[in-house]
Every structure is written in structure tokens, then in C-alpha cells.
Write an enzyme that holds these catalytic residues in place. Structure first.
Site, PDB file in Angstrom:
ATOM      1  N   HIS A  12       0.813  -1.222   0.000  1.00 33.83           N
ATOM      2  CA  HIS A  12       0.000   0.000   0.000  1.00 33.83           C
ATOM      3  C   HIS A  12       0.841   1.264   0.000  1.00 33.83           C
ATOM      4  O   HIS A  12       2.054   1.227   0.210  1.00 33.83           O
ATOM      5  CB  HIS A  12      -0.985   0.007   1.180  1.00 33.83           C
ATOM      6  CG  HIS A  12      -0.363   0.163   2.549  1.00 33.83           C
ATOM      7  ND1 HIS A  12      -0.237  -0.886   3.433  1.00 33.83           N
ATOM      8  CD2 HIS A  12       0.139   1.244   3.191  1.00 33.83           C
ATOM      9  CE1 HIS A  12       0.314  -0.444   4.567  1.00 33.83           C
ATOM     10  NE2 HIS A  12       0.560   0.840   4.434  1.00 33.83           N
ATOM     11  N   ARG A  16      -2.095  11.015   4.240  1.00 33.95           N
ATOM     12  CA  ARG A  16      -2.868  11.652   5.307  1.00 33.95           C
ATOM     13  C   ARG A  16      -4.007  12.460   4.683  1.00 33.95           C
ATOM     14  O   ARG A  16      -3.798  13.123   3.664  1.00 33.95           O
ATOM     15  CB  ARG A  16      -1.973  12.576   6.128  1.00 33.95           C
ATOM     16  CG  ARG A  16      -0.880  11.844   6.892  1.00 33.95           C
ATOM     17  CD  ARG A  16       0.061  12.819   7.588  1.00 33.95           C
ATOM     18  NE  ARG A  16       1.088  12.115   8.352  1.00 33.95           N
ATOM     19  CZ  ARG A  16       2.252  11.714   7.851  1.00 33.95           C
ATOM     20  NH1 ARG A  16       2.541  11.949   6.580  1.00 33.95           N
ATOM     21  NH2 ARG A  16       3.131  11.077   8.613  1.00 33.95           N
ATOM     22  N   GLU A  72      -3.910   3.505   1.614  1.00 31.73           N
ATOM     23  CA  GLU A  72      -4.188   3.672   3.043  1.00 31.73           C
ATOM     24  C   GLU A  72      -4.380   5.155   3.321  1.00 31.73           C
ATOM     25  O   GLU A  72      -3.504   5.968   3.021  1.00 31.73           O
ATOM     26  CB  GLU A  72      -3.035   3.135   3.905  1.00 31.73           C
ATOM     27  CG  GLU A  72      -3.252   3.384   5.395  1.00 31.73           C
ATOM     28  CD  GLU A  72      -2.020   3.122   6.254  1.00 31.73           C
ATOM     29  OE1 GLU A  72      -2.078   3.422   7.466  1.00 31.73           O
ATOM     30  OE2 GLU A  72      -1.002   2.627   5.730  1.00 31.73           O
ATOM     31  N   ASN A  76      -6.126  11.894  11.296  1.00 29.51           N
ATOM     32  CA  ASN A  76      -5.875  12.317  12.670  1.00 29.51           C
ATOM     33  C   ASN A  76      -7.092  13.097  13.152  1.00 29.51           C
ATOM     34  O   ASN A  76      -7.511  14.061  12.511  1.00 29.51           O
ATOM     35  CB  ASN A  76      -4.602  13.169  12.733  1.00 29.51           C
ATOM     36  CG  ASN A  76      -3.363  12.358  12.407  1.00 29.51           C
ATOM     37  OD1 ASN A  76      -2.990  11.454  13.140  1.00 29.51           O
ATOM     38  ND2 ASN A  76      -2.735  12.652  11.271  1.00 29.51           N
ATOM     39  N   ARG A  96       8.271  19.445  -2.722  1.00 31.86           N
ATOM     40  CA  ARG A  96       8.031  18.396  -3.710  1.00 31.86           C
ATOM     41  C   ARG A  96       8.719  17.103  -3.285  1.00 31.86           C
ATOM     42  O   ARG A  96       9.788  17.114  -2.701  1.00 31.86           O
ATOM     43  CB  ARG A  96       8.543  18.819  -5.092  1.00 31.86           C
ATOM     44  CG  ARG A  96       7.763  19.963  -5.690  1.00 31.86           C
ATOM     45  CD  ARG A  96       7.885  20.038  -7.191  1.00 31.86           C
ATOM     46  NE  ARG A  96       9.247  19.874  -7.652  1.00 31.86           N
ATOM     47  CZ  ARG A  96       9.587  19.406  -8.858  1.00 31.86           C
ATOM     48  NH1 ARG A  96       8.647  19.054  -9.707  1.00 31.86           N
ATOM     49  NH2 ARG A  96      10.841  19.287  -9.208  1.00 31.86           N
ATOM     50  N   HIS A 100       2.259  11.300  -7.249  1.00 31.99           N
ATOM     51  CA  HIS A 100       0.861  10.937  -7.489  1.00 31.99           C
ATOM     52  C   HIS A 100       0.616   9.441  -7.283  1.00 31.99           C
ATOM     53  O   HIS A 100       1.550   8.652  -7.236  1.00 31.99           O
ATOM     54  CB  HIS A 100       0.446  11.315  -8.913  1.00 31.99           C
ATOM     55  CG  HIS A 100       1.271  10.666  -9.997  1.00 31.99           C
ATOM     56  ND1 HIS A 100       2.273  11.329 -10.666  1.00 31.99           N
ATOM     57  CD2 HIS A 100       1.246   9.413 -10.531  1.00 31.99           C
ATOM     58  CE1 HIS A 100       2.821  10.516 -11.554  1.00 31.99           C
ATOM     59  NE2 HIS A 100       2.209   9.337 -11.482  1.00 31.99           N
ATOM     60  N   ARG A 130       0.138  18.589 -24.522  1.00 30.48           N
ATOM     61  CA  ARG A 130       0.436  17.705 -25.663  1.00 30.48           C
ATOM     62  C   ARG A 130       0.139  16.239 -25.363  1.00 30.48           C
ATOM     63  O   ARG A 130      -0.101  15.459 -26.272  1.00 30.48           O
ATOM     64  CB  ARG A 130       1.919  17.837 -26.047  1.00 30.48           C
ATOM     65  CG  ARG A 130       2.257  19.153 -26.763  1.00 30.48           C
ATOM     66  CD  ARG A 130       3.739  19.243 -27.046  1.00 30.48           C
ATOM     67  NE  ARG A 130       4.538  19.069 -25.820  1.00 30.48           N
ATOM     68  CZ  ARG A 130       5.851  18.950 -25.818  1.00 30.48           C
ATOM     69  NH1 ARG A 130       6.517  18.950 -26.967  1.00 30.48           N
ATOM     70  NH2 ARG A 130       6.526  18.820 -24.692  1.00 30.48           N
ATOM     71  N   HIS A 171       0.078   2.482  -9.960  1.00 28.46           N
ATOM     72  CA  HIS A 171       1.382   2.813  -9.381  1.00 28.46           C
ATOM     73  C   HIS A 171       1.333   4.031  -8.459  1.00 28.46           C
ATOM     74  O   HIS A 171       0.348   4.765  -8.415  1.00 28.46           O
ATOM     75  CB  HIS A 171       2.444   3.022 -10.474  1.00 28.46           C
ATOM     76  CG  HIS A 171       2.261   4.248 -11.325  1.00 28.46           C
ATOM     77  ND1 HIS A 171       1.810   4.194 -12.618  1.00 28.46           N
ATOM     78  CD2 HIS A 171       2.498   5.571 -11.086  1.00 28.46           C
ATOM     79  CE1 HIS A 171       1.778   5.414 -13.138  1.00 28.46           C
ATOM     80  NE2 HIS A 171       2.186   6.268 -12.219  1.00 28.46           N
ATOM     81  N   GLU A 235       6.789   4.052  -9.289  1.00 23.49           N
ATOM     82  CA  GLU A 235       7.406   4.856 -10.348  1.00 23.49           C
ATOM     83  C   GLU A 235       8.384   5.830  -9.704  1.00 23.49           C
ATOM     84  O   GLU A 235       8.009   6.614  -8.834  1.00 23.49           O
ATOM     85  CB  GLU A 235       6.344   5.637 -11.124  1.00 23.49           C
ATOM     86  CG  GLU A 235       6.945   6.569 -12.182  1.00 23.49           C
ATOM     87  CD  GLU A 235       5.924   7.502 -12.834  1.00 23.49           C
ATOM     88  OE1 GLU A 235       6.354   8.338 -13.654  1.00 23.49           O
ATOM     89  OE2 GLU A 235       4.727   7.405 -12.524  1.00 23.49           O
ATOM     90  N   HIS A 262       4.044   6.930   3.470  1.00 28.26           N
ATOM     91  CA  HIS A 262       4.978   5.841   3.175  1.00 28.26           C
ATOM     92  C   HIS A 262       4.401   4.920   2.112  1.00 28.26           C
ATOM     93  O   HIS A 262       3.220   4.967   1.791  1.00 28.26           O
ATOM     94  CB  HIS A 262       5.274   5.019   4.442  1.00 28.26           C
ATOM     95  CG  HIS A 262       4.050   4.405   5.078  1.00 28.26           C
ATOM     96  ND1 HIS A 262       3.433   4.955   6.175  1.00 28.26           N
ATOM     97  CD2 HIS A 262       3.312   3.291   4.769  1.00 28.26           C
ATOM     98  CE1 HIS A 262       2.379   4.215   6.516  1.00 28.26           C
ATOM     99  NE2 HIS A 262       2.290   3.202   5.672  1.00 28.26           N
ATOM    100  N   GLU A 308       7.303   1.017   5.029  1.00 23.93           N
ATOM    101  CA  GLU A 308       6.818   0.140   6.083  1.00 23.93           C
ATOM    102  C   GLU A 308       7.004  -1.309   5.640  1.00 23.93           C
ATOM    103  O   GLU A 308       6.903  -1.629   4.456  1.00 23.93           O
ATOM    104  CB  GLU A 308       5.330   0.427   6.350  1.00 23.93           C
ATOM    105  CG  GLU A 308       4.750  -0.353   7.513  1.00 23.93           C
ATOM    106  CD  GLU A 308       3.294  -0.030   7.773  1.00 23.93           C
ATOM    107  OE1 GLU A 308       2.804  -0.382   8.851  1.00 23.93           O
ATOM    108  OE2 GLU A 308       2.633   0.562   6.888  1.00 23.93           O
TER     109      GLU A 308
END
Length: 321
Positions: A12, A16, A72, A76, A96, A100, A130, A171, A235, A262, A308
Site C-alpha cells: 500500500h 494523510r 491507506e 488524525n 516536492r 501521485h 500535448r 502505481h 514509479e 509511506h 513500512e
């Protein structure tokens, strides 16, 4: 004790979220199903695990640790009522890092139209720029979700239907500073195979797709990714030259401001896998023996992203999740 990295799964990717109700609704609209919820009221957070689970899905009805391509969501308590709470989506300077998630769909045009009709915003529509064979829809927190096709655009341009039961959580993209180091780490330490490479010399970046299981589909038609039919890939995006800048660093999503948390690998034997990682001299964020949670460990990759490590409960029972 022995461990076989070819049996590992990229289980996974954790994000958040501000409001779990809105986020779960979005990912369910993408065709995913809430397959597990782990409430942690004492620590004031809940975990939601969503995955494709129809009879047409790759891991239909499997235990959540025996799958690839799960999303996942970590909530909070209280963030949904905080007007100032905002995640870092990984695509804005100077934070950055994570780029994605990506789903692959049966009919790219129809899938995007369905999302647009439902009122979801796009970072990039099919008609923008493009590159007409990819789109990016935004989830409720502003995370980017790439949408790619499993068929050639010409095959589906006159079809108006899309079947979410055939979608794949294809991915997760992260940016890396040094491609050579990161590739060595994910191949040699994590046991992944490099499935395909996309070199973009003109634009100064390369993309590397890694994962477990079957190799890329070499007979995929032109215009269709050779890995579009798979789930649980990683990726790596490398922008030329970053490896030579001593001060350059990507944001790992766990330093403030937080967002992406993660990726997670499920393994055949957790103790043996962690012993192997020790032999490989990994940097640990959390060993199995650290803290109260003895069923998870966290390894750091060369850029400081967290990985993890959990037990695949189908292969060996360990935890009563």
C-alpha cells in the site's frame, strides 16, 4: 530463517487526509472498496484501507496484507473541523517529493468524463497540453491521481461506458535525487524488478517503473503502457542533474508540512526479512523491536522516504489486525 524477496508485495501507499468521509467517498467513486479499517482511538487516529475488490480485480477477496495496490488513508482526529488544516500534496515547491497515485482504466475518455460529471476537479484534463493519453484528477485533499488507459485511445473513443470493476491501482510515483542509488536500493535491497524505463532526454527526466510479480507486457499495443494491466508498481521520477547538487533534497512527506506517509511492503517472513535488511545495512526509521508496535518496521530509502514492512498474513500468521 530464510526470506524470498520474489514473494514480497508492494502492499500500500499511505496518504494523510483531512476528512475521511470525503476521501473514502472519492476513492470509492474510483471503484475501490473499504476492505479494512483500523481504528486507534487511544492515539486519536484511524486508518482506512481501500482497494479494488470486484471479482475482476487482481486480488479479489484476499487478506489486506496479501495484496498490492492498496491506498491507506490516515485520519488524525479533528483535522476535518480545522479550517487551517491542509496536506502537502508533494507537488508544490519547496515541498516536492511524492508525485501521485495512478489508476489504469478500461476506457480513458469515459472514465475522465464520469469524474468530470461528478464534479471532481482536474490538474490536467486529457485535452490539456500535448500528452492526450493521460489525465490527472484531484482527490479532496489535492493529491494528484493519474488516470491512464488499458487500451488504445482509438479503440475506446466511441464508447461511452466505463466499468470501474476493471480498474487497477497501477502505481505510486515518488521523485528521487539520484536514479542510480535509488534503483540499486529498490532492486538489490527491496528485491523489486525494473519493469520498464521511459527516457525523456528532451525534457530532462527519466521514469523507472519497478515492482514484484509478472514482468511488463511486451506485446502491449502502441500507446498503451506495458505495465497498465498491473497493480502495486513504484514509479521513480528522476530529473537530470539533481544528483550533482549537494544541497538538493526532496520532501519525504513526514517532515512538516505532512502529506504522503509511506509505501508498504508485505513480506513472507517479517523477522527474516528484517534480518536480511540488517545484512544489507539499511537505514532504519523503526526496527521491529522499537516502541510498542512489534509487528511493523520502517526502512528509509536513499531519499528518506519511509517504507513500512509488514507480514503477509496469508504466508505466515503473525498479527490479529
Amino acid at each position: 530463517m530464510a526470506t524470498d524477496p520474489t514473494s514480497y508485495k508492494l502492499n500500500h501507499s499511505m496518504l494523510r487526509v483531512k476528512d475521511p468521509k470525503r476521501s473514502v467517498e472519492f476513492y470509492e467513486f474510483l471503484g475501490m472498496k473499504l476492505i479494512q479499517k483500523l481504528p486507534n482511538p487511544d492515539a486519536k487516529f484511524d486508518l482506512y484501507f481501500l482497494a479494488y475488490d470486484s471479482p475482476k480485480a487482481v486480488s479479489h477477496a484476499n487478506h489486506w496484507t496479501d495484496r498490492e495496490g492498496i491506498v491507506e488513508l490516515t485520519h488524525n482526529y479533528g483535522t476535518e473541523n480545522d479550517p487551517d488544516y491542509k496536506v502537502a500534496n508533494g507537488n508544490q515547491e519547496p515541498h516536492r517529493g511524492f508525485g501521485h497515485l495512478c489508476i489504469s482504466v478500461d476506457n480513458l475518455q469515459a472514465a475522465c468524463q464520469r469524474l468530470e460529471d461528478a464534479g471532481y476537479k482536474f490538474q490536467k484534463k486529457l485535452t490539456d497540453g500535448r500528452m492526450r493519453h493521460i489525465a490527472f484528477v484531484l482527490d479532496p485533499d489535492g493529491y494528484w491521481v493519474e488516470v491512464i488507459g488499458q487500451k488504445q485511445l482509438e479503440q475506446t473513443e466511441n464508447e461511452k461506458e466505463t466499468d470501474v470493476n476493471t480498474y487497477r491501482m497501477n502505481h505510486t510515483m515518488i521523485r528521487v535525487k539520484d536514479a542510480e542509488k535509488s534503483l540499486a536500493f529498490y532492486k538489490d535491497v527491496m528485491g523489486m524488478q525494473l519493469k520498464r524505463t521511459s527516457e525523456n532526454e528532451k525534457n530532462g527526466f527519466n521514469l523507472y517503473f519497478l515492482g514484484y510479480g509478472a514482468p511488463a507486457n511486451e506485446s502491449a499495443p502502441e500507446g498503451v503502457s506495458a505495465t497498465a494491466d498491473q497493480e502495486g508498481l513504484l514509479e521513480l521520477t528522476w530529473n537530470y542533474g539533481t544528483e550533482n547538487d549537494a544541497s538538493f533534497k526532496y520532501h519525504n512527506g513526514n517532515d512538516q508540512p505532512q502529506g504522503f506517509g509511506h509505501i508498504c511492503i508485505s513480506v513472507d517472513d517479517l523477522d527474516a526479512a528484517c534480518a536480511r535488511f540488517d545484512e544489507k545495512k539499511v537505514n532504519w526509521k523503526k526496527r521491529l523491536t522499537d516502541g510498542r508496535m512489534k509487528n511493523i518496521a520502517f526502512v528509509l530509502d536513499p531519499d528518506g522516504y519511509w517504507i513500512e514492512v509488514v507480514q503477509n498474513e496469508k504466508l505466515k500468521t503473525r498479527s490479529n489486525w
